[in-house]
Design a protein around this motif. Sequence first.
Motif, short mmCIF file in Angstrom:
data_model
loop_
_atom_site.label_atom_id
_atom_site.label_comp_id
_atom_site.label_asym_id
_atom_site.label_seq_id
_atom_site.Cartn_x
_atom_site.Cartn_y
_atom_site.Cartn_z
N HIS A 297 9.18 4.65 -11.55
CA HIS A 297 7.77 4.29 -11.35
C HIS A 297 7.37 3.04 -12.12
O HIS A 297 6.33 2.45 -11.84
CB HIS A 297 6.85 5.44 -11.73
CG HIS A 297 5.43 5.23 -11.27
ND1 HIS A 297 5.07 5.22 -9.94
CD2 HIS A 297 4.29 5.01 -11.97
CE1 HIS A 297 3.78 4.98 -9.84
NE2 HIS A 297 3.28 4.86 -11.06
N ASN B 236 -0.38 0.10 -9.56
CA ASN B 236 -0.62 -0.44 -8.23
C ASN B 236 -1.80 0.28 -7.57
O ASN B 236 -2.44 1.15 -8.16
CB ASN B 236 0.64 -0.38 -7.37
CG ASN B 236 1.06 1.04 -7.00
OD1 ASN B 236 0.43 2.02 -7.41
ND2 ASN B 236 2.13 1.16 -6.25
N HIS C 216 6.16 0.23 -10.16
CA HIS C 216 4.92 0.37 -9.38
C HIS C 216 3.69 0.73 -10.21
O HIS C 216 2.61 0.92 -9.66
CB HIS C 216 5.12 1.45 -8.31
CG HIS C 216 6.39 1.30 -7.54
ND1 HIS C 216 6.59 0.26 -6.65
CD2 HIS C 216 7.54 2.02 -7.56
CE1 HIS C 216 7.81 0.36 -6.13
NE2 HIS C 216 8.41 1.41 -6.67
N THR D 119 7.91 -6.72 -9.43
CA THR D 119 7.02 -6.44 -8.31
C THR D 119 5.62 -7.01 -8.49
O THR D 119 4.97 -7.40 -7.52
CB THR D 119 6.90 -4.91 -8.10
OG1 THR D 119 6.35 -4.32 -9.29
CG2 THR D 119 8.27 -4.30 -7.82
N GLU E 43 2.94 -5.41 -9.02
CA GLU E 43 2.01 -4.62 -8.22
C GLU E 43 0.69 -4.32 -8.93
O GLU E 43 -0.33 -4.11 -8.28
CB GLU E 43 2.68 -3.32 -7.77
CG GLU E 43 3.79 -3.56 -6.76
CD GLU E 43 4.37 -2.26 -6.22
OE1 GLU E 43 3.74 -1.18 -6.39
OE2 GLU E 43 5.45 -2.31 -5.61
#
Length: 282
Positions: A5, A11, A8, A57, A59
């Motif tokens: 995780h 996000n 992310h 990422t 995010e």
Amino acid sequence: MNYDHAFHAGNHADVLKHLVLLALLDALARKPTPYFVLDTHAGQGEYALQSRQATVTGEAADGALRLAAWSKGRTALSPALTRYLDAVAPFLAAGRYPGSPRLSAARLRPEDRMACCELNPEPARQLKALFARDPRVGVHQRDGYGALKALLPPREKRGLVLVDPPYEAQLAEFDQVIGALRDGLARWPQGIFALWYPIKLRRALAPFFRRAAALPARSVLLAELMRHADDSPLRLNGSGMLLLNPPWKLDQALRQALPELAQAIGDSARGWHLEWLRQESG
């Protein structure tokens, strides 16, 4: 399990999940009797937004960070959104994002209790270290679905189960989710159950919604936030929370907060959705 995780954290899915989680905890705290929280897929509890995974990422920039920037100077925000922003602000200022165990633990009163389950060894180790001195919180390195059988019903008569699986098996995960929720309700019919689910291609979710509506709960509510149009199976376009036995007036609180989330970080075309799959009469 390969899911991490940390890629992310913060996000748009975390924003929705944690806003709803805090609203549920606030509802439980309105009564003086103790309550119990079971977090079936707890993760490591806290995440660095400048970690290698998070920077790959980025995010959080389109999730919690974007929402925090949007909220600056706005004074008429809904109570649920204000509660979420207040809870995450100290973490964001430190370059971090809190997972659900961290947010839940901060809401526990001395008489309340929480059990966190995490199967992966390293996140479980970090979670145990995080709560080593908190007698209210138990950390279990175990399968979260199995915990629904092993840890329910709790000695407390009230409480919440948060189910937040990684969906590594894609749509096949929904079969396990429905079975686990049915087992949990059989053991603890008065408990509140909150399931996070991903939205990619919406029509693929129709069987899941039909089965969820048939679960033996008093009422079933969906709350969704869309980041993109829900017509591509190749990305996370949005996410939702399936709420079984939601507390009184939770839908009203979410009906105020979801449009704000959609304005700040959602899809401008259809950014949010709130629907009763089944509503208790009277």
